[in-house]
Design a protein around this motif. Structure first.
Motif, PDB file in Angstrom:
ATOM      1  N   PHE A 178     -35.091  54.285 -27.347  1.00 23.42           N
ATOM      2  CA  PHE A 178     -34.376  54.785 -26.162  1.00 23.42           C
ATOM      3  C   PHE A 178     -33.088  54.003 -25.951  1.00 23.42           C
ATOM      4  CE2 PHE A 178     -35.455  51.222 -23.349  1.00 23.42           C
ATOM      5  CZ  PHE A 178     -36.546  50.688 -24.004  1.00 23.42           C
ATOM      6  N   ASP A 179     -32.187  54.587 -25.188  1.00 27.45           N
ATOM      7  CA  ASP A 179     -30.917  53.934 -24.887  1.00 27.45           C
ATOM      8  C   ASP A 179     -30.938  53.399 -23.468  1.00 27.45           C
ATOM      9  OD1 ASP A 179     -29.715  54.479 -27.273  1.00 27.45           O
ATOM     10  OD2 ASP A 179     -28.984  56.450 -26.612  1.00 27.45           O
ATOM     11  N   VAL A 180     -30.258  52.277 -23.277  1.00 27.93           N
ATOM     12  CA  VAL A 180     -30.067  51.773 -21.923  1.00 27.93           C
ATOM     13  C   VAL A 180     -28.599  51.993 -21.579  1.00 27.93           C
ATOM     14  CG1 VAL A 180     -30.142  49.738 -20.472  1.00 27.93           C
ATOM     15  CG2 VAL A 180     -31.860  50.056 -22.246  1.00 27.93           C
ATOM     16  N   PRO A 181     -28.328  52.836 -20.584  1.00 28.33           N
ATOM     17  CA  PRO A 181     -26.926  53.143 -20.311  1.00 28.33           C
ATOM     18  C   PRO A 181     -26.193  51.972 -19.649  1.00 28.33           C
ATOM     19  CG  PRO A 181     -28.347  54.257 -18.739  1.00 28.33           C
ATOM     20  CD  PRO A 181     -29.245  53.536 -19.677  1.00 28.33           C
ATOM     21  N   VAL A 182     -25.185  51.429 -20.349  1.00 34.46           N
ATOM     22  CA  VAL A 182     -24.388  50.355 -19.722  1.00 34.46           C
ATOM     23  C   VAL A 182     -22.906  50.690 -19.783  1.00 34.46           C
ATOM     24  CG1 VAL A 182     -25.814  48.307 -19.847  1.00 34.46           C
ATOM     25  CG2 VAL A 182     -24.651  49.084 -21.886  1.00 34.46           C
ATOM     26  N   PHE A 183     -22.617  51.971 -19.997  1.00 32.66           N
ATOM     27  CA  PHE A 183     -21.199  52.283 -20.149  1.00 32.66           C
ATOM     28  C   PHE A 183     -20.519  52.774 -18.875  1.00 32.66           C
ATOM     29  CE2 PHE A 183     -23.356  56.165 -21.012  1.00 32.66           C
ATOM     30  CZ  PHE A 183     -24.331  55.832 -21.938  1.00 32.66           C
ATOM     31  N   TYR A 184     -21.301  52.968 -17.804  1.00 36.05           N
ATOM     32  CA  TYR A 184     -20.643  53.266 -16.522  1.00 36.05           C
ATOM     33  C   TYR A 184     -20.500  51.933 -15.838  1.00 36.05           C
ATOM     34  CZ  TYR A 184     -22.708  57.707 -17.776  1.00 36.05           C
ATOM     35  OH  TYR A 184     -23.093  58.818 -18.446  1.00 36.05           O
ATOM     36  N   ASN A 185     -19.384  51.256 -16.016  1.00 36.53           N
ATOM     37  CA  ASN A 185     -19.386  49.879 -15.525  1.00 36.53           C
ATOM     38  C   ASN A 185     -18.455  49.649 -14.352  1.00 36.53           C
ATOM     39  OD1 ASN A 185     -17.213  50.298 -17.078  1.00 36.53           O
ATOM     40  ND2 ASN A 185     -17.851  48.934 -18.743  1.00 36.53           N
ATOM     41  N   ASP A 186     -18.205  50.685 -13.567  1.00 35.52           N
ATOM     42  CA  ASP A 186     -17.341  50.494 -12.411  1.00 35.52           C
ATOM     43  C   ASP A 186     -18.052  49.803 -11.257  1.00 35.52           C
ATOM     44  OD1 ASP A 186     -15.192  51.562 -13.620  1.00 35.52           O
ATOM     45  OD2 ASP A 186     -15.491  53.591 -12.846  1.00 35.52           O
ATOM     46  N   GLY A 187     -19.376  49.806 -11.303  1.00 35.39           N
ATOM     47  CA  GLY A 187     -20.135  49.138 -10.254  1.00 35.39           C
ATOM     48  C   GLY A 187     -20.079  49.829  -8.906  1.00 35.39           C
ATOM     49  N   ASP A 188     -19.633  51.080  -8.868  1.00 36.55           N
ATOM     50  CA  ASP A 188     -19.606  51.784  -7.576  1.00 36.55           C
ATOM     51  C   ASP A 188     -20.828  52.696  -7.449  1.00 36.55           C
ATOM     52  OD1 ASP A 188     -18.895  53.555  -9.522  1.00 36.55           O
ATOM     53  OD2 ASP A 188     -17.030  54.233  -8.596  1.00 36.55           O
ATOM     54  N   VAL A 189     -20.915  53.401  -6.318  1.00 37.26           N
ATOM     55  CA  VAL A 189     -22.074  54.266  -6.090  1.00 37.26           C
ATOM     56  C   VAL A 189     -22.178  55.298  -7.213  1.00 37.26           C
ATOM     57  CG1 VAL A 189     -23.101  55.962  -4.530  1.00 37.26           C
ATOM     58  CG2 VAL A 189     -21.978  53.947  -3.592  1.00 37.26           C
ATOM     59  N   TYR A 190     -21.030  55.819  -7.622  1.00 35.58           N
ATOM     60  CA  TYR A 190     -21.026  56.829  -8.674  1.00 35.58           C
ATOM     61  C   TYR A 190     -21.661  56.286  -9.967  1.00 35.58           C
ATOM     62  CZ  TYR A 190     -19.293  60.190 -12.090  1.00 35.58           C
ATOM     63  OH  TYR A 190     -19.208  61.111 -13.103  1.00 35.58           O
TER      64      TYR A 190
END
Ligand code: SF4
Ligand code: SF4
Lengths: 530, 263
Positions: free
Chosen positions: A409-421
């Motif tokens: 499985f993959d662990v998603p770490v590519f949304y790294n803006d740290g906001d609610v989105y």
């Protein structure tokens, strides 16, 4: 190639020659490093900065009846290596103080305050040594986790006036919220200092739901305590049950049947699914996007009915047991699960497509409640919140348990803006990963027994256990007592690590965004307050 | 916009028909517990294994009987599993609410002459006669594990249960409430808040204790940080057993609650 476990130890012994004693535990990946109060800060900061090992937990234990001392354990988790370094120091009753490592390692902040409240040991040099767990209604010098404190003690209820921190100035006003909220949520008290709609400062008072859980663990035989473990938190019951069972199985030295490992993994992922989808519904509700919340809650209902069909409880309670699982998943049930999940995948995709195409919703989610990666790392943030800030921390990968070694499985770490989105996106991706993991489990598991029996527990054994719950990494530390009881069972929930991050994400946002930001972290009070 | 409508139309109506029609719980669901005193050999194993001390022995007419309190039970099912004489049967009936704690002993639920379906049909009628069409509820978390909260949220927010179809609504302040729905053992740190909330609620009011914790302290009883049930702090009108009670069990509790208020 990374550094091996032995290399780390060699570096440590040569660097701190004569001041540390290294004891290997009967468990390969737990290494106990005993030292003195004087050397503590040096060693901890060395491990933390040179080895890049994060502080996973701090545990205090009243071992006066055994060796005349309180012991404090500092658990560090090595990166890219399934190993825990557990630094420990003795603290005597006559000199109930210990050096605070918070100035060097901010993640220790809450642990030290917790130890002060529960054991009466003072962290010297702590920047903010106020009471955390025990509210002002508790009489002074009440230390519930000391062994000479009886669990049933009836204490007088005192009037309390604990001050709040606030910002003063022209136009600044204070908004108190809670502990009885307007919505149907758990209790906490928040004070916003605001100018108009913009928040300048937030002070939070928690631990309203402190139930003395860790103390109750010490009074129960280990078989009954399982049911308490399942009730540490309502919505992470499978994670807490697995964590507890793993701890017991480790100290008892028993392995569980492969089929049971797969079934546990399926249950843990079902827990992630109903939580993540429910949370996405909740976030939509927080952003006044009611179409999203209605569909989110609807899908969550399907999943909870599925939980009830499999385990007899909508929160997956009563299935995971010491030595394995209590019920099997037969072929018919398997088919039912797989079909339902396939439908849900499609249903959920349609929902998120609508969500992300809605500019009114996106406007609320994007750039709101930002948690920068450095802040997250410094405070030791875990789980979805860490991954949404670009930190790839996940116990399923870092310290595999149950059947996680056998699935992909993959662990998603590519949304790294740290906001609610970003936190929403991480959850959305993880929903598909969870379904994928469950499908693999069904493919890979073979027939066989689902439970091994565990009878006697050896006394005074210690072990760590870890589970990645929907909210993040849970750490447990167990020490057994004679007569199949527990000497100490420490629960470190992900919310305990993530709460201190919330006040950093609030200033600059407007008051109506607070519930939204809070929901995007989805912090649990019960397993923080214990 | 079009996709939003399309999604809603495709989904259709998902609301459950309970209590107008029977809706049995899944097979493995653990509900009301029945004891067969004939089969019971008094081996004491259930008393030993129960994590909440729900079983006790009572003497009646010179005989010893096993007694169970559904207010304490967390429905773990271990007693049934351990009993070698099959004297304990966990049924999947979830209609357990009662107005008195004593009614939750041995045989839970209240003995109604009417079927639940008939009661369900009368619900709107009752709400009308007592509270003039609507019942306003304030939920108070007095230290729950969050399980009971999530069930109430599922009941209120999810289109599957849609509590508002009965004219029952959740209000933001106790000052607007007719009914307090309380969860949790309660904890020491919330005792004061609970008492204040109770006094802030105008008369006539009723209090529902939701879950094993609120009913008896549940698994958190006999501890320095909790009280053994909210009835040690404020008066309770209805107990809804369960850990947590499923949404349909809470609806059943409301049915009962309205019956009581009418008196
Ligand atoms: S099912 Fe209820 S009565 Fe039976 S052991 Fe569990 S808590 Fe006790
Ligand atoms: S009754 Fe059960 S579900 Fe409800 S708050 Fe207590 S432990 Fe949690």
């Amino acid at each position: 190639m990374g550094t091996s476990r032995q290399d780390y130890l060699d570096t440590l012994t040569s660097r701190f020659y004569g001041t540390v004693t290294i004891t290997k535990s009967f468990l390969e990946n737990e290494i106990y490093i005993s030292t003195s109060k004087e050397k503590l800060i040096d060693i901890c900061s060395y491990i933390n900065s040179t080895f890049q090992a994060s502080l996973s937990a701090m545990i205090c234990n009243d071992e006066r009846s055994l060796n005349k001392y309180f012991k404090i354990y500092y658990v560090f988790s090595l990166p890219e290596e399934d190993t825990f370094l557990i630094v420990n120091i003795p603290v005597s009753e006559q000199e109930p103080v210990f050096p605070s490592i918070t100035p060097k390692i901010p993640a220790a902040h809450w642990y030290e305050r917790e130890i002060k409240d529960m054991f009466g040991l003072e962290p010297v040099g702590h920047p903010d040594p106020y009471t955390l767990v025990l509210h002002g209604n508790f009489p002074d010098n009440t230390y519930p986790l000391r062994k000479d404190f009886d669990v049933q003690t009836r204490l007088p209820h005192l009037e309390s006036k604990l001050p709040f921190k606030r910002v003063e100035g022209e136009g600044v006003f204070e908004i108190p919220v809670g502990p009885i909220h307007a919505g149907i949520i758990e209790p906490g008290h928040f004070r916003f200092s605001a100018v108009g709609d913009s928040i300048l400062y937030l002070d939070a008072k928690l631990f309203y739901t402190h139930k003395g859980t860790e103390k109750i663990f010490e009074t129960m035989p280990y078989t009954k305590a399982l049911f308490l473990a399942e009730r540490i938190c309502g919505v992470c019951a499978a994670s807490h049950a697995t964590g507890y069972c793993q701890a017991i199985e480790k100290v008892a030295g028993v392995g569980i049947p492969p089929r049971a490992k797969f079934i546990r993994t399926i249950l843990l992922e079902l827990e992630r699914l109903y939580n993540h989808i429910g949370d996405i519904g909740n976030i939509c509700a927080g952003a006044a996007f009611h179409l999203g919340s209605a569909h989110g809650f609807r899908i969550r209902e399907y999943l909870q009915l599925l939980n009830e069909t499999i385990t007899g409880n909508r929160y997956l309670r009563g299935m995971i047991t010491i030595g394995g699982v209590r019920f099997d998943i037969n072929n018919d049930l398997k088919k039912y699960i797989v079909t339902l999940l396939t439908d849900i995948k499609k249903d959920f995709k349609e929902l998120t497509d609508i969500m992300f195409a809605s500019s009114s919703l996106m406007d609320r989610l994007e750039t709101t409640g930002r948690l920068p990666a450095e802040t997250a790392r410094g405070l030791g943030v875990v789980g979805v919140a860490a991954r949404a800030s670009g930190i790839g921390r996940d116990a399923r990968v870092n310290h595999p348990y149950a059947a996680y070694r056998e699935v992909d499985f993959d662990v998603p770490v590519f949304y790294n803006d740290g906001d609610v989105y970003a936190r929403v996106r991480v959850r959305v991706d993880e929903v598909y990963q969870s379904i994928y993991i469950i499908e693999q489990c069904f493919d890979k598991m073979s027939e066989g027994s689902i439970k091994t029996s565990v009878k006697e527990l050896p006394p005074y054994r210690q072990a760590l256990s870890y589970v990645e719950s929907p909210r993040g990494e849970n750490i447990y530390w167990i020490m057994t007592a004679p007569d199949n009881r527990l000497f100490r069972y420490k629960v470190r929930s992900p919310s305990f690590c993530n709460w201190p991050a919330i006040p950093y994400t609030i200033p600059g946002n407007i008051v109506p965004d607070f519930p939204l930001i809070n929901k995007s972290f989805e912090l649990c009070y019960s397993c923080t307050d214990l | 916009m079009f996709t939003k409508f399309q999604k809603s139309f495709q989904t259709g109506v998902v609301t459950s028909s309970y209590p107008y029609e029977k809706e049995p719980a899944p097979f493995r669901f653990r509900g009301r517990i029945e004891i067969d005193n004939e089969r019971c050999k008094q081996c004491n194993i259930c008393v030993d294994v129960c994590p909440t001390g729900a079983y006790t022995w009572i003497e009646q007419d010179g005989k010893r009987y096993l007694q169970l309190s559904h207010a304490k039970c967390v429905f773990c099912g271990i007693c049934e599993e351990m009993c070698s004489y099959k004297a304990i049967a966990i049924t999947n009936s979830f209609e357990l609410a009662a107005t008195h704690k004593e009614d939750l002993l041995t045989k839970a639920g209240f003995d109604t002459k009417e079927s639940v379906e008939a009661l369900g049909k009368k619900l709107n009628e009752k709400i009308f006669s007592v509270f003039k069409r609507s019942l306003h509820v304030r939920e108070v978390d007095a230290g729950s594990c969050n399980g009971c909260e999530w069930e109430f949220v599922a009941l209120y927010n999810s289109p599957v249960h849609d509590l508002q179809r009965f004219g029952i609504d959740v209000v933001a302040s106790p000052r607007h409430a007719d009914c307090l729905l309380v969860t949790g053992p309660p904890t020491r740190n919330l005792e004061t808040a609970l008492i204040k909330t109770y006094h802030a609620t105008p008369e006539p009011k009723m209090v529902i204790a939701l879950g094993a914790c609120a009913g008896s302290g549940g698994i958190f009883s006999n501890c320095y940080a909790t009280k053994n049930g909210i009835d040690n702090v404020i008066p309770v009108d209805i107990y809804i057993p369960g850990c947590p009670p499923r949404p349909q069990a809470i609806i059943y509790g409301f049915l009962l609650a309205l019956d009581r208020v009418r008196k």
